[in-house]
Design a protein around this motif. Structure first.
Motif, short mmCIF file in Angstrom:
data_model
loop_
_atom_site.label_atom_id
_atom_site.label_comp_id
_atom_site.label_asym_id
_atom_site.label_seq_id
_atom_site.Cartn_x
_atom_site.Cartn_y
_atom_site.Cartn_z
N LEU A 26 -8.50 -5.64 23.80
CA LEU A 26 -9.56 -6.63 23.82
C LEU A 26 -9.75 -7.31 25.18
O LEU A 26 -10.89 -7.48 25.62
N PRO A 27 -8.70 -7.70 25.91
CA PRO A 27 -8.93 -8.30 27.23
C PRO A 27 -9.65 -7.36 28.20
O PRO A 27 -10.48 -7.80 29.00
N VAL A 28 -9.37 -6.09 28.13
CA VAL A 28 -10.06 -5.12 28.99
C VAL A 28 -11.54 -5.09 28.65
O VAL A 28 -12.40 -5.07 29.54
N ILE A 30 -13.32 -7.49 27.34
CA ILE A 30 -13.93 -8.75 27.78
C ILE A 30 -14.20 -8.73 29.28
O ILE A 30 -15.26 -9.15 29.73
N VAL A 31 -13.26 -8.23 30.06
CA VAL A 31 -13.45 -8.17 31.52
C VAL A 31 -14.60 -7.22 31.87
O VAL A 31 -15.43 -7.55 32.74
#
Length: 121
Positions: A26-28, A30-31
């Motif tokens: 998920l962080p990837v 979002i970025v």
């Protein structure tokens, strides 16, 4: 004798693994989404700077206020600075600078465009 837990089939042992992998990825996502939005904002500011420069040059060629025409040509949410550059006998050049809006924590500067129009006699 200790209690031995019965062995579960392979599928039941892996329950929840997909959810954990998704949370890790998920962080990837979002970025990447933020980078795409920021790239769109940069393109939008560059397009608005070109529009402002053309409007300012056209106004200056008619001997009107280039800054006023630049400000009217862009979205009111953007900051614009329009400089009436070199004015020759046959043409006028105007440079517009539009601040690039950001969703990231650092300043990306301004989008700058220049337009030249013939002077209307």
């Amino acid at each position: 004798m200790p209690y031995l837990r019965p062995r579960l089939p392979g599928r039941l042992r892996d329950r929840g693994q997909a959810a954990l992998e998704y949370l890790g990825f998920l962080p990837v996502l979002i970025v990447v989404a933020m980078a795409a939005v920021q790239l769109g904002l940069v393109a939008y500011a560059a397009q608005q700077a070109g529009t402002a420069a053309r409007a300012g040059a056209r106004a200056a060629s008619l001997r009107e206020s280039a800054q006023g025409a630049c400000a009217r040509a862009v979205s009111p949410r953007l900051s614009v600075d329009c400089g009436g550059g070199a004015a020759g006998a046959d043409e006028v050049t105007v440079t517009a600078r539009v601040g690039i809006p950001t969703i990231i924590p650092w300043d990306l500067g301004d989008a700058t465009r220049t337009a030249t129009m013939p002077v209307d006699h």
